[in-house]
Scaffold this active site. Sequence first.
Site, PDB file in Angstrom:
ATOM      1  N   ALA A  72       0.826  -1.215   0.000  1.00  0.00           N
ATOM      2  CA  ALA A  72       0.000   0.000   0.000  1.00  0.00           C
ATOM      3  C   ALA A  72       0.854   1.256   0.000  1.00  0.00           C
ATOM      4  CB  ALA A  72      -0.920   0.000   1.222  1.00  0.00           C
ATOM      5  N   ARG A 105      -1.588   9.599 -10.379  1.00  0.00           N
ATOM      6  CA  ARG A 105      -2.590   9.756 -11.433  1.00  0.00           C
ATOM      7  C   ARG A 105      -4.001   9.978 -10.883  1.00  0.00           C
ATOM      8  NH1 ARG A 105      -2.327   5.103 -15.691  1.00  0.00           N
ATOM      9  NH2 ARG A 105      -1.148   3.901 -14.165  1.00  0.00           N
TER      10      ARG A 105
END
Length: 458
Positions: A21, A27
């Site tokens: 994680a 993005r």
Amino acid sequence: MTSSVSPVQGSARSCLAVVLAAGEGTRMKSNKPKVLHEIANRSMLGHVMATVMSAGATEVAVVIGPDREDVATEAHKIIPGARAFVQRERRGTGHAVLSAREALEREPDDIIVVYADTPLVTPDTLAKLREPLANGAAVVGLGFEARNPTGYGRFVMSGDELLHIREHKDASEEERAITLCNGGLMALRGDVALTILDRIETKNAQAEYYLTDAVNIARRLGYRTAAVIVSEQEVHGINDRMQLAMAEHMIQERLRRNVMLSGVTLVAPETVFLSHDTQLGRDVVVEPHVVFGPGVVVEDRTVIHSFSHLERTHIAADARIGPFARLRPGASVGPKAKVGNFVEIKNTDVGAGAKVSHLTYLGDASVGAEVNIGAGTITCNYDGFGKYRTEIGEGAFIGSNSSLVAPITIGKGAFVGSGSVITENVTDDALALGRSRQVVKEEWAGSFREKAKAAKKR
């Protein structure tokens, strides 16, 4: 969202889940870490952690990026015993897994490596990923048949055995023609995992430590490798808002299918949005355009009419909700009660058979059984500093357009006259009127109009 239990889930084998994680998620164009973005009212990380626990993980290690205490906090909220490990430098997936070395050194029977941005994988799939380990494999990859394999690593197979996982940038033209692709997730046998992972090098186009190289290394060491194949949809990864929306669509399809198979009627399924934890009883009917926020329980035979929104609410059997009802956190609706159109309820208990039919706000209140609340009624529960409760006894009748100024108690069987502002307690079976006496001035309207017209000409 859980599915049937695989034999491995019921075994005594210990299992470490390493949840990666640490990605920045640039993005997503967000100040929030990618893995904390939600689908079906649960973070991606939350979905993945719930799945690994359902798949039989006995220990969970979450690999986070530097200064990402918010990710660690979310992990501990889902699984208090989860351990967070920081990947200080981003040097590839193999490096990320080794950031949890302390957990790996405990040598659990099975190790599964999952990604926090791949939240649609099911517990059954993770259980199937573990099965070859119990049968002697050292490394198991999760693959899928890609409609467009460009950019994905390729599975090079020999029968049922996984020979290589070749990254797209390192693949030959022949290998790039393969459509069986790498879904990213991997399982390793705990007693040899570090032996394999510590041999991963950076001799590739990205100069990174690829977790996929574990397959080649295991085979060089004489260990057996295997592959498990799933649908492309299940390994859908999320890197931007478009992919997030696609994941929401896919998980909603899954949730809708599950509730319909359990005995719920969704009149127009594609218009109903469910939460990951929505609980709907048998013979519940949900009309079009209903949104379920987190924490909603609806018991048998209740009807939720169109355009209603529910969150952290419990609705008993045979109730009727909406259309256009708004049930906010803390709302509880009793059996056979009715909450009608343009009614908002918050932190309020509505008793059995009570009727709140239209154009009403009830906040911080208790409404007894068989109470009738007239249109336009509001509980005045907030004075700018504190919240106060309204108690309405069973069988009471509240006339339309009444304001109940809390804290206040309306007794059992009492009546409140329409248009009243009630500021004092009302005893059982009493009638309360809180409005001025009507005054009628004959012929006043005509005189008023004449004066107004004259003033306008000036």
